[in-house]
Write a protein that holds these residues in place. Structure first.
Motif, short mmCIF file in Angstrom:
data_model
loop_
_atom_site.label_atom_id
_atom_site.label_comp_id
_atom_site.label_asym_id
_atom_site.label_seq_id
_atom_site.Cartn_x
_atom_site.Cartn_y
_atom_site.Cartn_z
N SER A 71 64.03 100.24 -22.42
CA SER A 71 63.40 99.34 -23.38
C SER A 71 61.93 99.71 -23.57
O SER A 71 61.42 99.73 -24.70
CB SER A 71 63.53 97.89 -22.90
OG SER A 71 62.97 97.01 -23.84
N ASP B 3 60.48 100.97 -27.21
CA ASP B 3 59.41 100.19 -27.84
C ASP B 3 58.17 101.05 -28.07
O ASP B 3 57.55 100.99 -29.15
CB ASP B 3 59.05 98.99 -26.99
CG ASP B 3 60.06 97.86 -27.09
OD1 ASP B 3 60.85 97.86 -28.05
OD2 ASP B 3 60.08 96.99 -26.19
N ASN C 204 66.88 100.08 -31.55
CA ASN C 204 66.79 98.84 -30.76
C ASN C 204 68.12 98.51 -30.10
O ASN C 204 68.15 97.99 -28.98
CB ASN C 204 66.31 97.69 -31.65
CG ASN C 204 64.80 97.64 -31.80
OD1 ASN C 204 64.07 97.77 -30.82
ND2 ASN C 204 64.31 97.46 -33.02
N LYS D 169 68.76 99.98 -26.64
CA LYS D 169 68.17 99.39 -25.44
C LYS D 169 69.25 98.83 -24.52
O LYS D 169 69.04 98.73 -23.29
CB LYS D 169 67.19 98.27 -25.82
CG LYS D 169 65.95 98.74 -26.54
CD LYS D 169 65.10 97.54 -26.93
CE LYS D 169 63.89 97.94 -27.75
NZ LYS D 169 63.10 96.76 -28.18
#
Length: 206
Positions: A87, A91, A186, A189
């Motif tokens: 993650s 990000d 995303n 993740k």
């Protein structure tokens, strides 16, 4: 102590130009122009293009490696640790999508960068060593299968970075927009940690 505004403008401008052109093709005058200063002021803050590049590159390398390495070496349990690292990486790269390709391209052009005094390689290696100890102890307890830490790290980094370094290929093949690409990254993740943890399961006896 905060950096002067002019220095931050220089670093931002240099990042954009080094990303677009690489170190070899970048020119100090265009960096000065992009930062809204004259070339003399640019040399006041950074003596040469080599010095300016080093600051920009090692800041980028730290963004890419150091924070995640600290998590890898932490006492956090294995599954949430992998989730946290994945993650964190995604990000960070979504904020600066050109980061992985820039770092990899410049290291390929100059492998000696990884031996530079500005790169705290020993600290990162120490965190990776602690991660390796955790994997070995988990395997000895029978919680996971035996795996080489280096191989698991290559799998982890490859699964995260390849879509970013080959973004244009994926956009073309999948007919994704930039927004759809972000959604897919995303979603990774969760999918990347799940795949990695599945690969660590102890095989059922036949």
């Amino acid at each position: 102590m905060e950096k002067p505004a002019a220095e931050e403008r220089i670093l931002d401008a240099a990042w954009n130009i080094f990303i677009q052109k690489g170190k070899a093709a970048a020119r100090m005058q265009e960096i000065a122009d992009a930062a809204g200063i004259n070339k003399a002021m640019l040399h006041y803050y950074f003596r040469s293009k080599d010095r300016l590049f080093e600051v920009v590159f090692f800041r980028a390398l730290e963004d890419l490696l150091s924070s995640a390495a600290v998590v890898l070496g932490s006492p956090m349990p294995l599954a949430p640790k992998i989730e946290s690292v994945v993650s964190m990486y995604i990000d960070s790269i979504l904020e600066r999508p050109a980061l992985p390709l820039f770092v990899i391209s410049e290291i390929q052009a100059n492998p000696g960068l990884l031996s530079h005094e500005a790169f705290e390689k020993e600290e990162i290696q120490q965190e990776i060593s602690l991660f390796g100890d955790q994997l070995r102890m988990a395997a000895e307890k029978g919680d996971i299968r035996r795996v080489e830490p280096e191989h698991l790290l290559m799998d982890l980094l490859g699964m995260i970075m390849l879509p970013f370094t080959a973004k244009s290929l994926f956009l073309g093949l999948m007919d994704w927009s930039d927004e759809e690409f972000v959604v897919e990254m995303n979603s990774r993740k969760k999918s990347i940690p799940a795949m990695l943890m599945a690969s660590l399961r102890v095989p059922n006896p036949v």
